[in-house]
Design a protein around this motif. Structure first.
Motif, short mmCIF file in Angstrom:
data_model
loop_
_atom_site.label_atom_id
_atom_site.label_comp_id
_atom_site.label_asym_id
_atom_site.label_seq_id
_atom_site.Cartn_x
_atom_site.Cartn_y
_atom_site.Cartn_z
N GLY A 192 -2.21 -5.39 10.85
CA GLY A 192 -2.13 -3.94 10.93
C GLY A 192 -0.75 -3.47 11.33
N ASP A 193 -0.16 -4.17 12.30
CA ASP A 193 1.20 -3.82 12.72
C ASP A 193 2.19 -4.05 11.59
OD1 ASP A 193 0.23 -3.16 15.20
OD2 ASP A 193 0.76 -5.10 16.11
N MET A 194 2.03 -5.16 10.88
CA MET A 194 2.94 -5.47 9.77
C MET A 194 2.81 -4.43 8.66
SD MET A 194 3.09 -8.89 7.41
CE MET A 194 1.59 -8.46 6.56
N LEU A 195 1.58 -4.03 8.38
CA LEU A 195 1.36 -3.02 7.34
C LEU A 195 1.96 -1.68 7.73
CD1 LEU A 195 -0.02 -2.53 4.62
CD2 LEU A 195 -2.05 -1.87 5.88
N LYS A 196 1.80 -1.29 8.99
CA LYS A 196 2.37 -0.03 9.46
C LYS A 196 3.90 -0.07 9.37
CE LYS A 196 2.52 3.16 13.37
NZ LYS A 196 3.76 3.69 12.89
N GLN A 197 4.49 -1.20 9.74
CA GLN A 197 5.94 -1.34 9.67
C GLN A 197 6.42 -1.24 8.23
OE1 GLN A 197 7.34 -5.10 11.10
NE2 GLN A 197 9.44 -4.37 11.36
N LYS B 89 17.78 6.07 -4.65
CA LYS B 89 16.59 6.55 -5.36
C LYS B 89 15.80 5.39 -5.97
CE LYS B 89 15.41 10.05 -8.85
NZ LYS B 89 14.20 9.51 -9.27
N GLU B 90 16.49 4.43 -6.56
CA GLU B 90 15.82 3.28 -7.15
C GLU B 90 15.18 2.40 -6.08
OE1 GLU B 90 15.10 2.42 -10.37
OE2 GLU B 90 15.77 4.47 -10.70
N LYS B 91 15.85 2.21 -4.96
CA LYS B 91 15.27 1.43 -3.87
C LYS B 91 13.97 2.05 -3.38
CE LYS B 91 19.31 -0.72 -1.68
NZ LYS B 91 20.13 -0.73 -0.46
N SER B 92 13.98 3.36 -3.20
CA SER B 92 12.77 4.02 -2.72
C SER B 92 11.66 3.97 -3.78
CB SER B 92 13.05 5.45 -2.30
OG SER B 92 13.32 6.27 -3.41
N GLY B 93 12.03 4.08 -5.04
CA GLY B 93 11.04 4.01 -6.11
C GLY B 93 10.40 2.63 -6.21
N ILE B 94 11.21 1.59 -6.11
CA ILE B 94 10.68 0.22 -6.16
C ILE B 94 9.80 -0.06 -4.96
CG2 ILE B 94 11.35 -2.21 -6.02
CD1 ILE B 94 13.80 -1.43 -7.75
N ALA B 95 10.22 0.38 -3.78
CA ALA B 95 9.41 0.17 -2.58
C ALA B 95 8.07 0.89 -2.70
CB ALA B 95 10.16 0.65 -1.35
N PHE B 96 8.08 2.10 -3.24
CA PHE B 96 6.84 2.86 -3.40
C PHE B 96 5.92 2.18 -4.41
CE2 PHE B 96 4.26 6.22 -5.36
CZ PHE B 96 3.61 6.67 -4.24
N GLU B 97 6.47 1.72 -5.53
CA GLU B 97 5.65 1.04 -6.54
C GLU B 97 5.04 -0.24 -5.97
OE1 GLU B 97 4.58 1.84 -9.62
OE2 GLU B 97 5.42 3.82 -9.20
N ALA B 98 5.82 -0.98 -5.19
CA ALA B 98 5.28 -2.19 -4.56
C ALA B 98 4.15 -1.85 -3.61
CB ALA B 98 6.39 -2.94 -3.83
N THR B 99 4.29 -0.76 -2.87
CA THR B 99 3.25 -0.32 -1.94
C THR B 99 1.97 0.05 -2.70
OG1 THR B 99 4.93 0.52 -0.44
CG2 THR B 99 2.70 1.33 -0.11
N ASN C 26 8.65 4.83 3.87
CA ASN C 26 8.86 6.24 4.20
C ASN C 26 10.33 6.51 4.53
OD1 ASN C 26 7.98 8.89 4.64
ND2 ASN C 26 7.77 8.51 6.83
N GLU C 27 10.94 5.61 5.28
CA GLU C 27 12.34 5.76 5.64
C GLU C 27 13.24 5.70 4.40
OE1 GLU C 27 15.60 3.13 8.02
OE2 GLU C 27 13.63 3.32 8.94
N LEU C 28 12.94 4.79 3.48
CA LEU C 28 13.71 4.71 2.24
C LEU C 28 13.60 6.00 1.43
CD1 LEU C 28 13.01 1.06 1.06
CD2 LEU C 28 15.21 2.00 1.77
N GLN C 29 12.42 6.59 1.40
CA GLN C 29 12.23 7.84 0.65
C GLN C 29 12.98 8.99 1.31
OE1 GLN C 29 7.94 8.13 0.23
NE2 GLN C 29 8.07 7.19 -1.81
N PHE C 30 12.94 9.08 2.64
CA PHE C 30 13.69 10.13 3.34
C PHE C 30 15.19 9.96 3.13
CE2 PHE C 30 10.02 10.99 6.34
CZ PHE C 30 9.82 12.28 5.89
#
Length: 108
Positions: A39-44, A79-89, A50-54
């Protein structure tokens, strides 16, 4: 509704062990510490996405306002970093939901 499958499963196993033993040999319920770590790992991980998107959004706005310290390349990489992170999520969420559905369809 928030259901923690692993802790529920471990609790059910403990109850089954207690039922099979006589009352003098009963063991107390023990929770699985790895579920808390997950749970802690998932929250992190979600906080990181979220930080990448901001960061991406802030760089985009700063570039649009004419900040000379940012280049278009910096903005596009963020922008690409945040997009890739979101898609992975999203993919992880889909796999978790698929696993949850399979567990819920198992006969007890």
């Amino acid at each position: 509704m928030d259901i923690k499958a692993q802790s529920l499963y471990s609790e059910l196993q403990s109850l089954a062990r207690q039922a099979s033993l006589d009352s003098s040999q009963a063991q107390p319920l023990v929770t699985n510490p790895s579920s808390q770590n997950f749970g802690d790992m998932l929250k992190q991980a979600l906080d990181n996405v979220n930080e990448l998107q901001f960061d991406s959004r802030n760089k985009q706005v700063a570039f649009e306002m004419g900040d000379k310290s940012l280049s278009l390349v910096d903005v596009m990489v963020a922008k690409e970093k945040s997009g890739i992170a979101f898609e992975a999520t999203v993919q992880v969420r889909n796999k978790v939901m698929e696993a949850y559905k399979q567990i819920m369809n198992m006969p007890v």
